[in-house]
Design an enzyme around this catalytic site. Structure first.
Site, short mmCIF file in Angstrom:
data_model
loop_
_atom_site.label_atom_id
_atom_site.label_comp_id
_atom_site.label_asym_id
_atom_site.label_seq_id
_atom_site.Cartn_x
_atom_site.Cartn_y
_atom_site.Cartn_z
CG MET A 78 -1.93 -1.16 1.23
SD MET A 78 -2.97 -1.17 2.71
CE MET A 78 -3.94 0.32 2.45
CG HIS A 79 0.57 3.29 2.53
ND1 HIS A 79 -0.75 3.64 2.79
CD2 HIS A 79 0.90 2.38 3.48
CE1 HIS A 79 -1.18 2.96 3.85
NE2 HIS A 79 -0.21 2.19 4.28
CG ASP A 234 -0.08 -5.15 1.91
OD1 ASP A 234 -0.93 -4.40 2.45
OD2 ASP A 234 1.14 -4.98 2.05
#
Length: 482
Positions: A78-79, A234
């Site tokens: 992520m991110h 995830d």
């Protein structure tokens, strides 16, 4: 029918194939590396994701019937900030989830009340929004060319389908999503100098996000009507893989990072706790999680220092014992829950003449366990409780570590039967939902092979050691900033 799950991790990509009975038919993987040009920086080249995916898919398709594939699901780290120009060309290396260079920008956003009010979360340095503000301040020549901002797995989707699409669970970790409304927030995008046109279209994780591009389908020998599901970040995808989709269910993951994830039916944020309150990968569901930045990563770092494999270091520890005075605080790259501290760094404390190698190994395992207990306490402060905890990730191969986790949390840890119930399997389940029209009812928990119980006679010793661990953070914080 066959469905493929693709999980784009930090250290590699995994491809997994299941049939419509959810039996795993085959799996394959390819490795990735991380560039760290400066302290606190963590980057990858998106072209490497494509190359690794080609490698993993080629190996997977050798083991199944490509003509039977009907769907693909996506999961990923992520991110990450994947920045594209108007021709979808990547403008710079992707700043990853554990990149903390934008700590000043994150603090400035977090001081703006609308961010916590709309997202329900602290703006962490690892989130996507402060990364974009860092680019705006430090690389304005890049910022002015940005036509689209994609998360890592969604860059794979663009390559697969030609569509700019994300889904709710991953988008919730950007700092731009109205998490309750499950939509982009125009005020928060505006605070970063962006607008909705630069964001991908949003779908639910179990919905169809697009179809495989004909040239890729032909190259891989797949049908042209293969659908690509929204997928999930995830941890949300892993939760779908483990059936952690109903209130009261949770999992602990000992991967590169450490995660304590609990499913919730409603959105119940408490930003001050540094708990993440995000959308789940399934419609009308949310989740909370505490995240520590170095779990197995801490053990892997220490094994590298000692020049001995992590498995060998933990294999000879014997039975769980009471923690010694020696402590390890596992903040190798800062910490999220509960500290939200990008500056703090790891440390061994209270070493003496009797501190030998096994004692240091135990301290590392215990330190990560105490960090996860911090996350459990943070979740509890929001009112989130769970009575079932499934253990996954590479760290669960250590019996000593499992005992330490169970004892530190005072909660049994259930281990699934042999098999993969992580991000790739969850992505495949989401792909199956999209391809078949089925829903959350197929996200069932795995069969449990065994349960690791807490050592009740060591509970007091672990609680006391956790107290010393918490007290040590303040001193370490001052030292790290000094």
């Amino acid at each position: 029918m066959i469905v493929i799950g693709l999980d784009l991790g930090t250290s590699g990509i995994k491809a997994l194939a299941i049939d419509d009975d959810q039996s795993i038919l085959a799996e394959a993987s390819a490795e990735l590396s991380v560039d760290r040009p400066h302290d606190g920086w963590s980057e990858q080249n998106p072209a490497d994701w494509i190359a690794a995916t080609e490698t993993a898919i080629a190996a997977l398709l050798d083991r199944i019937d490509p003509g039977a594939v009907r769907g693909i699901g996506l999961s990923g780290q992520m991110h990450g900030a994947t920045l594209l120009d108007a021709s979808d060309k990547v403008l710079r290396p992707c700043m990853l989830w554990n990149d903390t260079r934008s700590h000043a920008e994150a603090a400035a956003f977090d001081a703006d009340p609308q961010f916590r009010e709309i997202t329900g979360n602290i703006v962490f340095p690892g989130f996507t929004a402060p990364k974009l503000d860092w680019v705006r301040r430090h690389e304005p020549h890049v910022f002015e060319k940005i036509a689209k901002v994609l998360l890592p797995k969604d860059y794979l989707r663009l390559w697969l389908t030609g569509e700019h699409v994300s889904e709710m669970s991953d988008a919730a970790g950007t700092g731009w999503l109205d998490v309750a409304a499950r939509d982009w927030s125009d005020p928060l995008l505006g605070a970063t100098g962006l607008d909705r046109a630069q964001m991908p279209r949003l779908v639910e994780g179990s919905e169809i996000s697009g179809r495989l591009r004909p040239e890729i389908a032909a190259r891989w020998g797949l049908a042209e009507d293969v659908v690509v599901a929204g997928g999930g970040g995830d941890n949300a995808a892993s939760a779908v893989g483990m059936g952690v989709v109903e209130t009261g269910t949770a999992f602990v993951s000992l991967g590169t990072s450490g995660v304590l994830f609990a499913a919730t039916q409603g959105f119940n944020p408490n930003a001050e706790s540094a708990v993440h309150s995000f959308c789940h990968a399934l419609p009308d569901r949310w989740h909370q999680m505490g995240v520590i930045l170095a779990a197995a990563d801490a053990m892997n770092w220490f094994s590298g220092v000692l020049g001995s494999p992590a498995a060998a270091l933990t294999a000879d520890l014997g039975e769980l014992r009471a923690p010694s005075r020696t402590l390890f605080l596992p903040y190798l790259g800062g910490e999220r829950t509960p500290h939200n501290d990008a500056h703090v760094r790891a440390s061994f404390l209270h070493m003496g003449h009797d501190t030998d190698r096994p004692a240091l190994v135990r301290a590392v395992l215990e330190g990560v366990s105490f960090a996860i207990r911090d996350s459990r306490d943070a979740l509890a402060s929001t009112g989130t409780r769970f009575d079932r905890l499934i253990g996954v990730g590479g760290g669960t191969r250590s019996e000593y570590w499992l005992k330490a986790i169970a004892t530190a949390l005072d909660l049994p840890v259930e281990l699934p039967v042999a098999g993969d119930f992580g991000g790739a399997f969850g992505a495949a389940r989401l792909g199956l939902m999209a391809a078949s029209g089925q829903g959350a009812e197929i996200a069932t928990p795995p069969a449990i092979s065994r349960v690791v119980e807490p050592e009740r006679d060591l509970a007091t010793a672990f609680s006391e050691a956790h107290g010393r661990y918490k007290e040590s953070y303040a001193a370490l914080k001052a030292l790290s900033r000094g």
